[in-house]
Scaffold this active site. Structure first.
Site, mmCIF file in Angstrom:
data_model
loop_
_atom_site.group_PDB
_atom_site.id
_atom_site.type_symbol
_atom_site.label_atom_id
_atom_site.label_comp_id
_atom_site.label_asym_id
_atom_site.label_seq_id
_atom_site.Cartn_x
_atom_site.Cartn_y
_atom_site.Cartn_z
ATOM 1 N N GLU B 49 0.835 -1.205 0.000
ATOM 2 C CA GLU B 49 0.000 0.000 0.000
ATOM 3 C C GLU B 49 0.876 1.265 0.000
ATOM 4 O O GLU B 49 0.577 2.236 -0.685
ATOM 5 C CB GLU B 49 -0.937 0.009 1.204
ATOM 6 C CG GLU B 49 -2.014 -1.072 1.171
ATOM 7 C CD GLU B 49 -3.084 -0.847 0.099
ATOM 8 O OE1 GLU B 49 -2.961 0.108 -0.693
ATOM 9 O OE2 GLU B 49 -4.040 -1.639 0.063
ATOM 10 N N ASN B 53 1.189 3.923 -3.108
ATOM 11 C CA ASN B 53 0.942 5.348 -2.882
ATOM 12 C C ASN B 53 2.084 6.197 -3.430
ATOM 13 O O ASN B 53 1.854 7.284 -3.973
ATOM 14 C CB ASN B 53 0.737 5.635 -1.395
ATOM 15 C CG ASN B 53 -0.689 5.357 -0.948
ATOM 16 O OD1 ASN B 53 -1.546 5.046 -1.772
ATOM 17 N ND2 ASN B 53 -0.938 5.459 0.346
ATOM 18 N N ARG B 102 -8.282 5.367 -10.910
ATOM 19 C CA ARG B 102 -9.382 4.564 -10.380
ATOM 20 C C ARG B 102 -9.734 3.424 -11.314
ATOM 21 O O ARG B 102 -10.089 2.332 -10.878
ATOM 22 C CB ARG B 102 -10.623 5.436 -10.178
ATOM 23 C CG ARG B 102 -10.512 6.320 -8.961
ATOM 24 C CD ARG B 102 -11.556 7.420 -9.029
ATOM 25 N NE ARG B 102 -11.698 8.058 -7.738
ATOM 26 C CZ ARG B 102 -12.622 7.719 -6.855
ATOM 27 N NH1 ARG B 102 -13.501 6.777 -7.110
ATOM 28 N NH2 ARG B 102 -12.679 8.331 -5.697
HETATM 29 N N1 ATP Z 1 3.040 9.382 -0.582
HETATM 30 C C1 ATP Z 1 2.017 10.231 -0.752
HETATM 31 N N2 ATP Z 1 2.242 11.468 -1.273
HETATM 32 C C2 ATP Z 1 1.223 12.342 -1.437
HETATM 33 N N3 ATP Z 1 -0.052 12.067 -1.130
HETATM 34 C C3 ATP Z 1 -0.341 10.866 -0.601
HETATM 35 C C4 ATP Z 1 0.674 9.883 -0.392
HETATM 36 N N4 ATP Z 1 0.089 8.777 0.150
HETATM 37 C C5 ATP Z 1 -1.218 9.061 0.266
HETATM 38 N N5 ATP Z 1 -1.493 10.315 -0.184
HETATM 39 C C6 ATP Z 1 -2.820 10.985 -0.171
HETATM 40 O O1 ATP Z 1 -3.662 10.330 0.760
HETATM 41 C C7 ATP Z 1 -4.851 9.867 0.093
HETATM 42 C C8 ATP Z 1 -5.334 8.588 0.750
HETATM 43 O O2 ATP Z 1 -4.396 7.535 0.520
HETATM 44 P P1 ATP Z 1 -4.896 6.019 0.566
HETATM 45 O O3 ATP Z 1 -3.763 5.140 0.232
HETATM 46 O O4 ATP Z 1 -5.609 5.771 1.852
HETATM 47 O O5 ATP Z 1 -6.002 5.958 -0.590
HETATM 48 P P2 ATP Z 1 -5.771 6.016 -2.169
HETATM 49 O O6 ATP Z 1 -4.337 5.762 -2.494
HETATM 50 O O7 ATP Z 1 -6.344 7.276 -2.681
HETATM 51 O O8 ATP Z 1 -6.665 4.791 -2.661
HETATM 52 P P3 ATP Z 1 -6.331 3.225 -2.443
HETATM 53 O O9 ATP Z 1 -5.117 3.137 -1.599
HETATM 54 O O10 ATP Z 1 -7.544 2.670 -1.765
HETATM 55 O O11 ATP Z 1 -6.136 2.662 -3.811
HETATM 56 C C9 ATP Z 1 -4.471 9.759 -1.361
HETATM 57 O O12 ATP Z 1 -5.576 9.825 -2.234
HETATM 58 C C10 ATP Z 1 -3.518 10.952 -1.515
HETATM 59 O O13 ATP Z 1 -4.249 12.149 -1.652
HETATM 60 MG MG MG Z 2 -3.342 4.136 -1.661
#
Ligand code: ATP
Ligand code: MG
Lengths: 112, 145
Positions: B49, B53, B102
């Site tokens: 995860e 990210n 998405r």
């Molecule tokens: N390394 C990062 N740098 C910048 N923004 C981040 C980073 N990690 C997370 N985020 C922000 O936090 C939000 C939530 O992250 P999270 O991993 O919970 O969900 P997601 O990545 O949007 O979706 P999913 O992980 O369910 O596929 C992201 O949409 C993004 O805006």
């Molecule tokens: Mg994510």
């Protein structure tokens, strides 16, 4: 049911890659297309039914420990991803059936 | 095993064909080392995860994994853009993932909640315009190591 036997009884699904962990146990069907939900919730050894036919799904199957992937609704892997499934030893099927019908067949076979 | 082992990986922004490679490599190595499967699962899920990210939301960075007898520590450093409100980002369902991301299956807003759930300790330091550092620990209980 062991994955090797599962592959034999699931003859109505097309086998895209046989995989190499054939002794492992197939536990339950699991359906979801959102990868982080799959990561957090899929039971180990699941027969994962999804339409998400891409490299990321292969990574999720390996890391979250699915027994196999069943691509439903006619979704399929491209050549590069079939090669990747081979390399990683992941069992992958495909079928034209909808997600629910696919999971129901699996459920019935596992509980016969 | 007395000393610790450190593994280093580079993570490129937007490279989905290689996304998950660091996590997969760490999982393979832990398996070879005979680490308990439940511990491996916790590491694999939380690291994936975090790695994804970095691929999706960051400009790229590095992953450092330190394996010792009593814990596995994961440090993910990226080069920005940073997270404005980390508390909001942690909320289940919160996402800024665009439609094209998405359509690949991401964007449930469950990545950070999964990291929280599957690691034993999660710390996020983020400076907007500079970058984000995510530190996660998974402890190895004495009786199973
Ligand atoms: N390394 C990062 N740098 C910048 N923004 C981040 C980073 N990690 C997370 N985020 C922000 O936090 C939000 C939530 O992250 P999270 O991993 O919970 O969900 P997601 O990545 O949007 O979706 P999913 O992980 O369910 O596929 C992201 O949409 C993004 O805006
Ligand atoms: Mg994510």
């Amino acid at each position: 049911m062991q994955l090797g036997s599962f592959i034999e009884v699931m003859s109505e699904f097309e086998l895209l890659n046989k995989g190499n962990d054939l002794d492992r146990e197939v536990t339950v069907p699991y359906c979801c297309d959102l990868l982080s939900i799959v990561m957090g919730r899929m039971p180990q050894g699941a027969a994962w039914v999804t339409v998400m036919a891409n490299t990321n799904a292969l990574a999720v199957a390996t890391l979250a420990d699915a027994a196999c992937i069943i691509l439903a609704e006619g979704s399929s892997l491209d050549e590069a991803d079939v090669a990747k499934a081979k390399e990683k030893g992941i069992t992958v099927f495909k079928t034209e059936l909808p997600v629910f019908d696919t999971a129901l067949i699996i459920y019935n076979r596992l509980n016969d | 095993m007395n000393e610790s082992i450190t593994l280093n990986y580079d993570v490129d922004s937007n490279d989905f064909t290689r996304a998950g490679e660091a996590s997969s490599s760490v999982k393979r190595k832990l398996k070879l080392m005979g680490v308990d499967p439940d511990i491996i699962r916790k590491v694999a899920i939380s690291l994936y995860e975090g790695e994804i990210n970095m691929v999706i939301h960051s400009y790229g960075g590095t992953i450092e994994v330190i394996i010792s007898t009593d814990m596995i520590e994961m440090i993910l450093r990226d080069k920005g853009p940073g997270i404005e409100d980390t508390e909001l980002a942690m909320q289940a369902g919160y996402t800024t993932a665009p439609d094209n991301i998405r359509s690949l299956g991401f964007g449930a807003g469950m990545g950070l909640p999964n990291m929280k759930k599957y690691s034993d300790d999660l710390k996020i330091e983020s400076v907007v315009g500079k970058g984000t550092t995510v530190r996660m620990k998974v402890y190895i209980p004495k009786n199973i190591s």
